[in-house]
Design an enzyme around this catalytic site. Sequence first.
Site, PDB file in Angstrom:
ATOM      1  N   GLY A 210     -26.561  63.896 -90.352  1.00  0.00           N
ATOM      2  CA  GLY A 210     -25.048  62.779 -89.608  1.00  0.00           C
ATOM      3  C   GLY A 210     -25.914  62.175 -88.460  1.00  0.00           C
ATOM      4  O   GLY A 210     -27.513  62.341 -88.109  1.00  0.00           O
ATOM      5  N   ASN A 211     -25.102  61.596 -87.946  1.00  0.00           N
ATOM      6  CA  ASN A 211     -25.618  60.722 -86.375  1.00  0.00           C
ATOM      7  C   ASN A 211     -24.494  60.529 -85.017  1.00  0.00           C
ATOM      8  O   ASN A 211     -23.582  61.517 -85.411  1.00  0.00           O
ATOM      9  CB  ASN A 211     -25.730  59.329 -86.497  1.00  0.00           C
ATOM     10  CG  ASN A 211     -25.198  58.457 -86.779  1.00  0.00           C
ATOM     11  OD1 ASN A 211     -24.396  58.396 -86.176  1.00  0.00           O
ATOM     12  ND2 ASN A 211     -25.549  57.712 -88.313  1.00  0.00           N
ATOM     13  N   HIS A 212     -24.969  60.077 -84.251  1.00  0.00           N
ATOM     14  CA  HIS A 212     -24.013  60.409 -82.524  1.00  0.00           C
ATOM     15  C   HIS A 212     -22.939  58.826 -83.173  1.00  0.00           C
ATOM     16  O   HIS A 212     -22.239  58.859 -81.467  1.00  0.00           O
ATOM     17  CB  HIS A 212     -24.721  60.099 -81.383  1.00  0.00           C
ATOM     18  CG  HIS A 212     -26.121  62.237 -81.746  1.00  0.00           C
ATOM     19  ND1 HIS A 212     -25.378  62.663 -81.282  1.00  0.00           N
ATOM     20  CD2 HIS A 212     -27.271  61.096 -81.428  1.00  0.00           C
ATOM     21  CE1 HIS A 212     -26.600  63.769 -80.832  1.00  0.00           C
ATOM     22  NE2 HIS A 212     -27.574  62.956 -81.976  1.00  0.00           N
TER      23      HIS A 212
END
Length: 400
Positions: A210-212
């Site tokens: 995923g990412n932030h």
Amino acid sequence: MPLQEKKILICVSGGIAAYKINILVRQLIKQGAEIQILMTPAAQHFVSKLTLSTLSKRPVFSDFYSENDTWNNHVELALWADAILMAPCTANTLAKMMHGQCDNLVIATYLSAKCPVFIAPAMDLDMYQHPSTQQNLALAEDFGHIVIPAETGELASGLSGQGRMAEPETIIDIFCQYFESSKKKSLTGKKVLITAGPTYEAIDPVRFIGNHSSGKMGFALAKAAAERGAEVILVSGPTSELINHQNIRVCPVISAKDMYEEVFKHYDQADMVIASAAVADYAPKEIAVQKIKKNDDSLTIELVKNPDILKTMGAQKKKQFLIGFALETNDEEEHALQKLQKKNLDMIVLNSLRDEGAGFKKDTNKIKILTQSGAREFSLKHKQEVARDILDFAEEQLLK
Ligand code: C5P
């Protein structure tokens, strides 16, 4: 008069600041508003029903049933209102609102409402400061409600600090501003499709890539477009953001592939698309059926490219005005312009991770908007204001 014929439902809960409601009702009526008052059972200890019904020129309700056995229909009351004001809003009523604890007419009406909700909290300073109250106030803002912060000064307890309900003049000013700005319905009749948040690409049943991205920017854009009258489809990856607006339909998705499929269910009907999602560029080629065990010193996961949702939209563009986002760390403008062209966009919003205050999980953002013919730079602002700048700029382009 800015409040002429505006229907305002005022829900009074049991706090000493309830005495200010008499003055507030009188002034709102003078401004042309129609007022319906509801009270919690505790509120009746602080202010009289007779005074409020005389001032508001309507019966005041505090129970699901009136004395003559008529049912006070909370759904009708909620749908009648152009705005609901919870004032004074005690810690107890606020907590019930935020957690759906529906044990009185006020909360049942609040839960049935589709109109904007204004909250004027009032309580003693320690109650106001308590993390539980602060969390509930933050949640209220997440729900899209307008919190009118308590003022600082002398409190009924004899203590001094933040907790006094905002003065009637302040509340009236906020209503006037709100109804004035909501007249700007420049996107009425338009369908706006927005992607927001990250995507999660499953590795096995437990892990993902995923990412932030928090989704804050996309949700702010959805709210701003809905406030201008647009019908908004918000396709969002996993996020803790919440939104509740009659013009917004949230379509939750997990992976880039899900987002792609959902977006193309709505793309043909869209007039404007804002792709603010941080879509994962790659996803694991295979999703392990069972949780991967840690046997070896290293693990290799083969990744394959995800579909570029925005690029596909650009290739299929007909009437849609396409807005992309570029989050860059170096040669920002050059990269953003390349994306504008490659993805066949009408404008691109650039934010640089080098800018203090911009980027993931922040409430603020600093953007530069680029089109084929020029660029405009904006100062650091709250994401809700950034959203309005983006829509103003897009509307300017559409008018050209
Ligand atoms: O190429 P890059 O990922 O930097 O492009 C960013 C823009 O493209 C954003 O507007 C993003 O929402 C969109 N995008 C997309 N699908 C992808 C990758 C990016 O819609 N697979």
